[in-house]
Enzyme design. Sequence first.
Site, PDB file in Angstrom:
ATOM      1  N   GLY A  45       0.836  -1.188   0.000  1.00 40.85           N
ATOM      2  CA  GLY A  45       0.000   0.000   0.000  1.00 40.85           C
ATOM      3  C   GLY A  45       0.872   1.239   0.000  1.00 40.85           C
ATOM      4  CD  GLN A  50       3.284   5.873   2.457  1.00 37.60           C
ATOM      5  OE1 GLN A  50       2.343   5.355   1.884  1.00 37.60           O
ATOM      6  NE2 GLN A  50       4.149   5.174   3.171  1.00 37.60           N
ATOM      7  CB  CYS A  95       4.401   2.380   7.461  1.00 36.32           C
ATOM      8  SG  CYS A  95       4.081   3.836   6.447  1.00 36.32           S
ATOM      9  CG  LEU A  96       6.682   0.920   1.591  1.00 30.87           C
ATOM     10  CD1 LEU A  96       6.153   1.251   0.206  1.00 30.87           C
ATOM     11  CD2 LEU A  96       7.961   0.098   1.489  1.00 30.87           C
ATOM     12  CG  HIS A 137      -1.391   1.657   7.169  1.00 30.49           C
ATOM     13  ND1 HIS A 137      -0.504   1.318   8.176  1.00 30.49           N
ATOM     14  CD2 HIS A 137      -0.647   2.335   6.255  1.00 30.49           C
ATOM     15  CE1 HIS A 137       0.698   1.776   7.872  1.00 30.49           C
ATOM     16  NE2 HIS A 137       0.641   2.398   6.709  1.00 30.49           N
ATOM     17  CG  HIS A 141      -0.079   7.234   4.996  1.00 25.97           C
ATOM     18  ND1 HIS A 141       1.082   7.645   5.601  1.00 25.97           N
ATOM     19  CD2 HIS A 141       0.018   5.888   4.887  1.00 25.97           C
ATOM     20  CE1 HIS A 141       1.854   6.583   5.848  1.00 25.97           C
ATOM     21  NE2 HIS A 141       1.227   5.496   5.431  1.00 25.97           N
TER      22      HIS A 141
HETATM   23  C1  QAP Z   1       0.367  -0.649   4.844  1.00 25.30           C
HETATM   24  O1  QAP Z   1       2.547  -1.339   4.361  1.00 25.30           O
HETATM   25  C2  QAP Z   1      -0.214  -1.845   5.563  1.00 25.30           C
HETATM   26  O2  QAP Z   1       9.209  -1.770   7.250  1.00 25.30           O
HETATM   27  C3  QAP Z   1       1.346  -1.015   3.753  1.00 25.30           C
HETATM   28  O3  QAP Z   1      11.248  -2.469   5.661  1.00 25.30           O
HETATM   29  C4  QAP Z   1       0.280  -2.202   6.799  1.00 25.30           C
HETATM   30  O4  QAP Z   1       3.467  -1.881   2.412  1.00 25.30           O
HETATM   31  C5  QAP Z   1      -1.242  -2.558   5.007  1.00 25.30           C
HETATM   32  C6  QAP Z   1       7.363  -2.311   4.150  1.00 25.30           C
HETATM   33  C7  QAP Z   1      -0.264  -3.289   7.471  1.00 25.30           C
HETATM   34  C8  QAP Z   1      -1.778  -3.636   5.679  1.00 25.30           C
HETATM   35  C9  QAP Z   1      -1.283  -4.005   6.914  1.00 25.30           C
HETATM   36  C10 QAP Z   1       7.643  -2.001   5.463  1.00 25.30           C
HETATM   37  C11 QAP Z   1       8.424  -2.673   3.326  1.00 25.30           C
HETATM   38  C12 QAP Z   1       6.020  -2.231   3.583  1.00 25.30           C
HETATM   39  C13 QAP Z   1       8.933  -2.064   5.964  1.00 25.30           C
HETATM   40  C14 QAP Z   1       3.618  -1.724   3.595  1.00 25.30           C
HETATM   41  C15 QAP Z   1       9.987  -2.423   5.133  1.00 25.30           C
HETATM   42  C16 QAP Z   1       9.724  -2.725   3.806  1.00 25.30           C
HETATM   43  C17 QAP Z   1       4.916  -1.866   4.268  1.00 25.30           C
HETATM   44 CO    CO Z   2       2.023   3.580   5.547  1.00 25.89          CO
END
Ligand code: QAP
Ligand code: CO
Length: 182
Positions: A45, A50, A95-96, A137, A141
């Site tokens: 996501g 972001q 989270c990215l 989530h 943002h």
């Molecule tokens: C949001 O999260 C989300 O720490 C999207 O090192 C969160 O794409 C949706 C990511 C929870 C559903 C459930 C995080 C990639 C990606 C990191 C993400 C990382 C590399 C997170």
């Molecule tokens: Co996020």
Amino acid sequence: MILEVLTYPNKKLFERSIEVSVFDENLHKLLDDMYDTMIAKEGIGLAAIQIGVAKRVFIVNLVKEDGVQDKADLIEVINPIFSEKTGECVYQEGCLSVPGYYDDVKRAERVRLDYQDRFGNSQTIETDGLLAIALQHENDHLDGHLFIERIGFNKRKKFDKEFKQGKKQDKPENRKVAKKER
Ligand code: QAP
Ligand code: CO
């Protein structure tokens, strides 16, 4: 085009994003760049803020049970409003914009989301499970909120401590391996 993802504590991440009123090729380019960036950074996501664009736009592309992240499942969400939220669930989120940190967040279990697609057409999703969590989530943002603001006080202290230690690690004089070699 793959763009940089802003990370905590960048102040832009705390801005409220603005409603989209024009559904033109610039919006489509933004959505396409967001998709390329999310895939490149291995996310499921991404919200426009972001990548530094304060518009009420986000995308979600969950991975199927067979592990494939199919573009056919991509959801592009513009000007979203939750018209219903019910129940409660806890999920370990990431989270990215907060790379390497994951923690439990409590959210609604089931949601109905009204939004517009890339052409400005009205759409509604009713869902639960991981998709409902992802939608909440990403919607956060748009209001300038990160999941680390929704974890408990003690967990937030744990995050602040880990973040400070990570920053220290970034300074060359504090890097363990590089130090020996000088
Ligand atoms: C949001 O999260 C989300 O720490 C999207 O090192 C969160 O794409 C949706 C990511 C929870 C559903 C459930 C995080 C990639 C990606 C990191 C993400 C990382 C590399 C997170
Ligand atoms: Co996020």
